[in-house]
Design a protein around this motif. Structure first.
Motif, PDB file in Angstrom:
ATOM      1  N   GLY A 122      -8.401   1.811  -4.918  1.00 32.44           N
ATOM      2  CA  GLY A 122      -9.528   0.939  -4.144  1.00 32.44           C
ATOM      3  C   GLY A 122      -9.355   1.059  -3.476  1.00 32.44           C
ATOM      4  O   GLY A 122      -8.219   1.328  -2.045  1.00 32.44           O
ATOM      5  N   ALA A 123      -9.286  -0.721  -2.829  1.00 30.42           N
ATOM      6  CA  ALA A 123      -8.645  -1.425  -1.442  1.00 30.42           C
ATOM      7  C   ALA A 123      -8.503  -2.264  -1.929  1.00 30.42           C
ATOM      8  O   ALA A 123      -8.199  -3.564  -2.835  1.00 30.42           O
ATOM      9  CB  ALA A 123     -10.573  -2.185  -0.479  1.00 30.42           C
ATOM     10  N   GLY A 124      -7.083  -3.071  -0.589  1.00 27.90           N
ATOM     11  CA  GLY A 124      -6.375  -4.089  -1.228  1.00 27.90           C
ATOM     12  C   GLY A 124      -6.399  -5.134   0.641  1.00 27.90           C
ATOM     13  O   GLY A 124      -6.993  -5.014   1.070  1.00 27.90           O
ATOM     14  N   PHE A 125      -6.456  -6.428  -0.034  1.00 29.64           N
ATOM     15  CA  PHE A 125      -6.606  -7.354   1.715  1.00 29.64           C
ATOM     16  C   PHE A 125      -5.359  -8.421   0.715  1.00 29.64           C
ATOM     17  O   PHE A 125      -4.920  -9.077  -0.074  1.00 29.64           O
ATOM     18  CB  PHE A 125      -7.833  -8.342   0.839  1.00 29.64           C
ATOM     19  CG  PHE A 125      -7.765  -9.202   0.783  1.00 29.64           C
ATOM     20  CD1 PHE A 125      -7.629 -10.354   0.448  1.00 29.64           C
ATOM     21  CD2 PHE A 125      -9.031  -9.186  -0.724  1.00 29.64           C
ATOM     22  CE1 PHE A 125      -7.833 -11.091  -0.105  1.00 29.64           C
ATOM     23  CE2 PHE A 125      -9.002  -9.828  -1.779  1.00 29.64           C
ATOM     24  CZ  PHE A 125      -9.012 -10.893  -1.991  1.00 29.64           C
ATOM     25  N   HIS A 126      -4.836  -8.933   2.324  1.00 27.53           N
ATOM     26  CA  HIS A 126      -3.637 -10.564   2.125  1.00 27.53           C
ATOM     27  C   HIS A 126      -4.426 -11.708   3.379  1.00 27.53           C
ATOM     28  O   HIS A 126      -5.021 -10.979   4.203  1.00 27.53           O
ATOM     29  CB  HIS A 126      -2.620  -9.791   2.500  1.00 27.53           C
ATOM     30  CG  HIS A 126      -2.595  -8.871   1.656  1.00 27.53           C
ATOM     31  ND1 HIS A 126      -1.894  -9.016   0.396  1.00 27.53           N
ATOM     32  CD2 HIS A 126      -1.982  -7.815   1.661  1.00 27.53           C
ATOM     33  CE1 HIS A 126      -1.040  -8.057  -0.336  1.00 27.53           C
ATOM     34  NE2 HIS A 126      -0.783  -7.010   0.182  1.00 27.53           N
ATOM     35  N   LEU A 158      -6.734  -3.580   3.397  1.00 30.71           N
ATOM     36  CA  LEU A 158      -6.391  -1.708   3.116  1.00 30.71           C
ATOM     37  C   LEU A 158      -7.499  -1.195   2.534  1.00 30.71           C
ATOM     38  O   LEU A 158      -8.013  -1.129   1.767  1.00 30.71           O
ATOM     39  CB  LEU A 158      -4.909  -1.905   2.856  1.00 30.71           C
ATOM     40  CG  LEU A 158      -3.542  -2.927   3.377  1.00 30.71           C
ATOM     41  CD1 LEU A 158      -3.531  -3.836   3.125  1.00 30.71           C
ATOM     42  CD2 LEU A 158      -2.791  -1.301   3.284  1.00 30.71           C
ATOM     43  N   PRO A 159      -8.317  -0.525   3.466  1.00 27.93           N
ATOM     44  CA  PRO A 159      -9.711  -0.023   2.700  1.00 27.93           C
ATOM     45  C   PRO A 159      -9.408   1.268   1.877  1.00 27.93           C
ATOM     46  O   PRO A 159      -9.873   1.359   0.678  1.00 27.93           O
ATOM     47  CB  PRO A 159     -10.581   0.429   3.799  1.00 27.93           C
ATOM     48  CG  PRO A 159      -9.744   0.883   4.735  1.00 27.93           C
ATOM     49  CD  PRO A 159      -8.373  -0.722   4.532  1.00 27.93           C
ATOM     50  N   HIS A 160      -8.142   1.620   1.919  1.00 27.06           N
ATOM     51  CA  HIS A 160      -8.025   3.083   1.699  1.00 27.06           C
ATOM     52  C   HIS A 160      -6.983   3.027   0.643  1.00 27.06           C
ATOM     53  O   HIS A 160      -6.203   3.558  -0.329  1.00 27.06           O
ATOM     54  CB  HIS A 160      -7.796   4.627   2.137  1.00 27.06           C
ATOM     55  CG  HIS A 160      -8.762   4.701   2.987  1.00 27.06           C
ATOM     56  ND1 HIS A 160     -10.425   4.810   2.853  1.00 27.06           N
ATOM     57  CD2 HIS A 160      -8.726   4.181   5.040  1.00 27.06           C
ATOM     58  CE1 HIS A 160     -10.960   4.247   4.028  1.00 27.06           C
ATOM     59  NE2 HIS A 160      -9.846   4.067   5.059  1.00 27.06           N
ATOM     60  N   GLY A 161      -6.719   1.614   0.176  1.00 32.06           N
ATOM     61  CA  GLY A 161      -5.376   1.429  -1.149  1.00 32.06           C
ATOM     62  C   GLY A 161      -4.283   2.396  -0.609  1.00 32.06           C
ATOM     63  O   GLY A 161      -3.682   2.138  -1.540  1.00 32.06           O
ATOM     64  N   ALA A 162      -4.124   2.016   0.809  1.00 32.75           N
ATOM     65  CA  ALA A 162      -2.685   2.621   0.994  1.00 32.75           C
ATOM     66  C   ALA A 162      -1.541   1.885   0.771  1.00 32.75           C
ATOM     67  O   ALA A 162      -1.212   0.705  -0.001  1.00 32.75           O
ATOM     68  CB  ALA A 162      -2.584   2.861   2.109  1.00 32.75           C
ATOM     69  N   GLU A 221      -6.755   3.285   7.644  1.00 31.43           N
ATOM     70  CA  GLU A 221      -5.475   2.468   6.764  1.00 31.43           C
ATOM     71  C   GLU A 221      -5.580   1.001   6.667  1.00 31.43           C
ATOM     72  O   GLU A 221      -5.231   1.018   5.359  1.00 31.43           O
ATOM     73  CB  GLU A 221      -4.278   3.278   6.656  1.00 31.43           C
ATOM     74  CG  GLU A 221      -4.098   5.206   6.242  1.00 31.43           C
ATOM     75  CD  GLU A 221      -4.843   5.212   4.938  1.00 31.43           C
ATOM     76  OE1 GLU A 221      -4.653   4.741   3.570  1.00 31.43           O
ATOM     77  OE2 GLU A 221      -5.492   6.700   4.734  1.00 31.43           O
ATOM     78  N   VAL A 222      -5.084   0.208   7.471  1.00 33.00           N
ATOM     79  CA  VAL A 222      -4.856  -0.561   7.898  1.00 33.00           C
ATOM     80  C   VAL A 222      -5.338  -1.277   9.132  1.00 33.00           C
ATOM     81  O   VAL A 222      -5.985  -1.249   9.841  1.00 33.00           O
ATOM     82  CB  VAL A 222      -3.543  -1.233   8.467  1.00 33.00           C
ATOM     83  CG1 VAL A 222      -3.004  -2.499   8.298  1.00 33.00           C
ATOM     84  CG2 VAL A 222      -2.566  -0.434   7.268  1.00 33.00           C
ATOM     85  N   VAL A 223      -6.139  -2.460   8.597  1.00 31.36           N
ATOM     86  CA  VAL A 223      -7.123  -2.625   9.542  1.00 31.36           C
ATOM     87  C   VAL A 223      -7.256  -4.747   9.476  1.00 31.36           C
ATOM     88  O   VAL A 223      -6.865  -5.134   8.075  1.00 31.36           O
ATOM     89  CB  VAL A 223      -8.940  -3.495   8.814  1.00 31.36           C
ATOM     90  CG1 VAL A 223     -10.054  -4.009  10.278  1.00 31.36           C
ATOM     91  CG2 VAL A 223      -9.564  -1.853   8.693  1.00 31.36           C
ATOM     92  N   HIS A 224      -6.526  -5.282  10.677  1.00 32.26           N
ATOM     93  CA  HIS A 224      -5.372  -6.167  11.435  1.00 32.26           C
ATOM     94  C   HIS A 224      -6.801  -6.885  12.095  1.00 32.26           C
ATOM     95  O   HIS A 224      -7.419  -6.443  13.126  1.00 32.26           O
ATOM     96  CB  HIS A 224      -4.736  -6.087  11.987  1.00 32.26           C
ATOM     97  CG  HIS A 224      -3.718  -6.979  11.854  1.00 32.26           C
ATOM     98  ND1 HIS A 224      -2.743  -6.929  13.180  1.00 32.26           N
ATOM     99  CD2 HIS A 224      -3.801  -8.682  11.474  1.00 32.26           C
ATOM    100  CE1 HIS A 224      -2.346  -8.516  13.034  1.00 32.26           C
ATOM    101  NE2 HIS A 224      -3.253  -9.408  12.336  1.00 32.26           N
ATOM    102  N   LEU A 225      -6.950  -7.978  11.490  1.00 32.72           N
ATOM    103  CA  LEU A 225      -7.953  -8.848  11.392  1.00 32.72           C
ATOM    104  C   LEU A 225      -7.394 -10.424  11.778  1.00 32.72           C
ATOM    105  O   LEU A 225      -7.502 -11.451  11.226  1.00 32.72           O
ATOM    106  CB  LEU A 225      -9.192  -9.753  10.737  1.00 32.72           C
ATOM    107  CG  LEU A 225     -10.075  -7.847  10.603  1.00 32.72           C
ATOM    108  CD1 LEU A 225     -10.962  -8.577   8.837  1.00 32.72           C
ATOM    109  CD2 LEU A 225     -10.759  -7.753  11.874  1.00 32.72           C
ATOM    110  N   PRO A 226      -6.503 -10.399  13.872  1.00 31.42           N
ATOM    111  CA  PRO A 226      -5.580 -11.562  13.425  1.00 31.42           C
ATOM    112  C   PRO A 226      -6.608 -13.233  13.619  1.00 31.42           C
ATOM    113  O   PRO A 226      -8.205 -12.910  14.435  1.00 31.42           O
ATOM    114  CB  PRO A 226      -5.150 -11.339  15.240  1.00 31.42           C
ATOM    115  CG  PRO A 226      -4.999  -9.583  15.113  1.00 31.42           C
ATOM    116  CD  PRO A 226      -6.989  -9.512  14.394  1.00 31.42           C
TER     117      PRO A 226
END
Length: 310
Positions: free
Chosen positions: A36-40, A68-72, A135-140
Motif C-alpha cells: 500500500g502507501a504510508g505517510f508520516h 511513501l506511495p509504493h510502501g517502501a 519512493e519518497v515524497v517529502h513535502l517540507p
C-alpha cells in the motif's frame, strides 16, 4: 471524475488507518515494506527517515509531510542512525508500546510527535500517474505552500486526538482527502515525471477529462479531438507524446482497469460491468479482458477475492 481522483480510486481498497506517536530521547523504529502507501506527519520536533535500499536520508522537521506511495520499507530515527542501529531497530508497533514511557522518562529530551498512517492499495492495475511517484515524497513545511494540505493535517490531528462523535466517518474521509492533497502537492513541485506535464497541457487534459467523465461513451478520435478543440492529428500527436500511448489505446486500457476494479469491489454481473465499461456485450468485454489480463473475468474475480490476482 478527473484523472487524479480516478487514478487514486482505481487502486484504493479497504479503509485507511492512522495513529499518533510520541517519543523522546534516543529512539529508532523500522517499518517493513507494505502492500500500500504510508505517510508520516511531524507534528512536533524532528526526526530522520532512512529508506531501505540505500536511499538518501530525509531530515523531517515540524510540519513536514512525507508520503511513501509504493510502501517502501524504511526506518524512522531520532538522528542519522548508524548501520548497526538501523538493523536492530524495533518495529513501529513496539515503539508505540514503549514510546509514552520513554517520553515520560526523558522529559528533558526533545519530544517528537508523529502522525503515522497507511492506505491499502491494489497494485495489479496502477494508473501511470501513481506509478511514477518516487519512493519518497517529502513535502517540507514552508509558509504559503500547500495550504489545503496543512488544513487537512490540522483537522486529522485533532480528530485522532479527541475521537469526537462521528470520528468513524470523519477519520477515513480526512485520510482520503490527505492522500489527494499529498499527490496534488507532489505534482506542483515535481521536477521530473510525465504526468505533471500531461495535466499541464490543455489539449491532453481536455481529452483525458472527457474520457474519464464518460468512459462508456462511443468515443472516436474525431469526436475526442472535437471535445479538445483541436484537429485529430494534433490530438494524436500531443496525447501520444505526453501520455505514452494513443487516445484510443489509453481508453481501452482505462475501460479494462475500471472493469477489473468492479470485479474486485462489487458483485455486479458481467453484463452490468460490460455496460459501465463501454462494451456492448459480456462476450466483448470477456474477449478484451482476456487479451489484456491473460485470464477470464470470472477467474480474475475469484483470484482477487483470494488475494492472488493473475
Amino acid at each position: 471524475m478527473d484523472v487524479v481522483s480516478d487514478a487514486i480510486a482505481a487502486v484504493r481498497v479497504g479503509r485507511p488507518s492512522t495513529s499518533r506517536l510520541r517519543v523522546a530521547g534516543s529512539w529508532c523504529a523500522r517499518l517493513d515494506p507494505y502492500e500500500g502507501a504510508g505517510f508520516h506527519v511531524v507534528l512536533a520536533g524532528g526526526c530522520w527517515l532512512l529508506p531501505d535500499g540505500g536511499g538518501d536520508p530525509v531530515t523531517l522537521g515540524a510540519g513536514d509531510v512525507v508520503l511513501l506511495p509504493h510502501g517502501a520499507g524504511h526506518v524512522l530515527a531520532e538522528g542519522p542512525a548508524d548501520a548497526t542501529r538501523v538493523r536492530r531497530a524495533p518495529v513501529l508497533a513496539e515503539l508505540r508500546r514503549t514510546g509514552a514511557a520513554a517520553a515520560r522518562a526523558d522529559a528533558a529530551g526533545r519530544e517528537v510527535e508523529l502522525l503515522c498512517g497507511k492506505y491499502r492499495l491494489d497494485r495489479s492495475r496502477v494508473h501511470p500517474l501513481m506509478a511514477e511517484l518516487p519512493e519518497v515524497v517529502h513535502l517540507p513545511n514552508r509558509v504559503g505552500r500547500h495550504p489545503e494540505l496543512r488544513s487537512a493535517v490540522d483537522l486529522l490531528a485533532r480528530e485522532v486526538d479527541e475521537r469526537r462523535p462521528g470520528s468513524c466517518l470523519a477519520l477515513p474521509s480526512l485520510l482520503d482527502l490527505l492522500l489527494v492533497y499529498m499527490v496534488r502537492a507532489w505534482m506542483t513541485q515535481a521536477a521530473t515525471g510525465a504526468w505533471p506535464a500531461v495535466l499541464d497541457d490543455p489539449v491532453t487534459t481536455a481529452a483525458l477529462r472527457a474520457l474519464h467523465s464518460d468512459p462508456a461513451a462511443p468515443w472516436t478520435n474525431d469526436r475526442l479531438a472535437a471535445e479538445a478543440g483541436v484537429s485529430r492529428a494534433t490530438l494524436a500527436r500531443r496525447f501520444t507524446e505526453l501520455v505514452g500511448r494513443p487516445p484510443m489505446s489509453y481508453l481501452t486500457w482505462w475501460r479494462l482497469t475500471l472493469a477489473a476494479a468492479r470485479l474486485r469491489d462489487t458483485e455486479d454481473s458481467l453484463a452490468t460491468i460490460a455496460r459501465h465499461a463501454g462494451y456492448g456485450t459480456p462476450y466483448a468485454l470477456s474477449h478484451a479482458f482476456s487479451r489484456e489480463f491473460g485470464t477470464t473475468p470470472g477467474r480474475y474475480r475469484a483470484a482477487v477475492r483470494t488475494g492472488s490476482p493473475s
